[in-house]
Design an enzyme around this catalytic site. Structure first.
Site, mmCIF file in Angstrom:
data_model
loop_
_atom_site.group_PDB
_atom_site.id
_atom_site.type_symbol
_atom_site.label_atom_id
_atom_site.label_comp_id
_atom_site.label_asym_id
_atom_site.label_seq_id
_atom_site.Cartn_x
_atom_site.Cartn_y
_atom_site.Cartn_z
ATOM 1 N N ASP A 1 63.763 58.457 -9.087
ATOM 2 C CA ASP A 1 63.443 58.967 -10.420
ATOM 3 C C ASP A 1 63.709 57.863 -11.438
ATOM 4 O OD1 ASP A 1 63.332 60.313 -12.885
ATOM 5 O OD2 ASP A 1 63.962 62.192 -11.953
ATOM 6 N N GLU B 1 67.392 56.538 4.406
ATOM 7 C CA GLU B 1 66.473 56.602 3.269
ATOM 8 C C GLU B 1 67.047 57.565 2.238
ATOM 9 O OE1 GLU B 1 61.861 57.594 2.001
ATOM 10 O OE2 GLU B 1 62.334 57.107 4.075
#
Length: 237
Positions: free
Chosen positions: A141, A66
Site C-alpha cells: 500500500d 512474501e
C-alpha cells in the site's frame, strides 16, 4: 555485534494496513473451509517461539516469505515455478488468502503455506536470525498522501528486522509503482548496513524488471496510468 546477536527494537506504533471486509465468494469460502486448517495459521494464535516450518512443510528447504500477498496471483505462480523452495505468504485480508488457497488447489501446489496477520509480528516473534532465503514485498500500500507516509511498511525498523532474518546472501526484493515510495525504499535499504544493492551500478540503483515476476492487473493498471514500476533487489551481507 553480529546480526544474530542484535535485538531489533520495536518502535512501530502504526500499522501499514487497514482491515477490509471479509465477505467471500462461494469459491473462496469453499477453499477456506477445505484448506485453511491444513495450510494456514493466524499469527495471533501461533505458539510462542520460532515457527516450525520444517514440520509444517515436512522438509527443510530454502524459505521464501512474501509480505502482503493480496489476492495471491503472483504468489501462486511463483510458488509453482520454484518447487524446490518453500513459500510463506502473510496477508491480513481473509478473502485474499482464500483466493490464494483456491489458486494453490488449481495449480496443485504443495510448497506454500499461509499466515494471517501482521508481518512485523511474524518476523519479530516467530523467526530467528538468518532463517529466510528471500523476502518479497510487491506493491505494498503506497499511502500516497504525505500525512499517511508514516503508515508505509518499508521503514528503517522494518528493513533492519528483515535484514536480520535473512541468511547471508539472502534477498530482499521490493517493487512499487509509486515514485515517492520507490525513492523512500531506496533510501531506507541503502542506509541499512546489513544490506547491499545488487544493482548499485545500474542507473539509480534500480534493478531491471525480472522476467519471472508475473505481471498482475495492478501493474498493468499502473502502466496504463503512466506510473513507472521500480524493482529493488538488496542482498544480505
Amino acid at each position: 555485534m553480529s546480526a544474530s546477536d542484535q535485538q531489533i527494537p520495536h518502535r512501530r506504533t502504526v500499522v501499514s494496513y487497514v482491515q477490509r471486509g471479509e465477505r467471500m465468494t462461494t469459491g473462496q469460502q469453499r477453499a477456506w473451509d477445505r484448506y485453511w486448517g491444513e495450510f494456514g495459521h493466524d499469527i495471533s494464535e501461533l505458539p510462542e517461539g520460532p515457527l516450525d516450518t520444517t514440520g509444517w512443510f515436512g522438509r527443510a528447504a530454502p524459505l521464501v516469505l512474501e509480505v502482503g500477498s493480496g489476492m495471491g496471483e503472483t504468489t501462486a505462480q511463483l510458488a509453482a515455478a520454484r518447487p524446490e523452495h518453500d513459500h510463506l505468504a502473510v496477508e491480513v485480508y481473509k478473502p485474499g488468502l482464500a483466493q490464494l488457497l483456491a489458486r494453490a488447489e488449481n495449480l496443485g501446489i504443495d510448497n506454500l503455506r499461509l499466515l494471517r496477520g501482521d508481518a512485523t509480528v511474524l518476523l519479530r516473534e516467530h523467526f530467528t536470525a538468518e532463517t529466510l532465503s528471500e523476502v518479497r514485498v510487491f506493491f505494498p500500500d503506497p499511502w500516497p498522501k504525505k500525512r499517511h507516509h508514516k503508515r508505509r511498511l518499508v521503514q528503517p525498523d522494518f528493513v533492519a528486522l528483515v535484514a536480520s532474518r535473512l541468511r547471508p546472501g539472502g534477498v530482499l526484493h521490493l517493487a512499487t509503482d509509486w515514485e515517492s515510495y520507490a525513492e523512500q525504499m531506496m533510501e531506507v535499504c541503502t542506509a541499512e548496513p546489513n544490506l547491499r544493492n545488487r544493482w548499485a551500478d545500474f542507473p539509480g540503483g534500480w534493478a531491471p524488471r525480472p522476467e519471472w515476476r508475473p505481471v498482475t492487473k495492478f501493474e498493468n493498471r499502473a502502466h496504463s496510468e503512466g506510473r513507472e514500476v521500480h524493482d529493488l533487489i538488496f542482498e544480505r551481507v
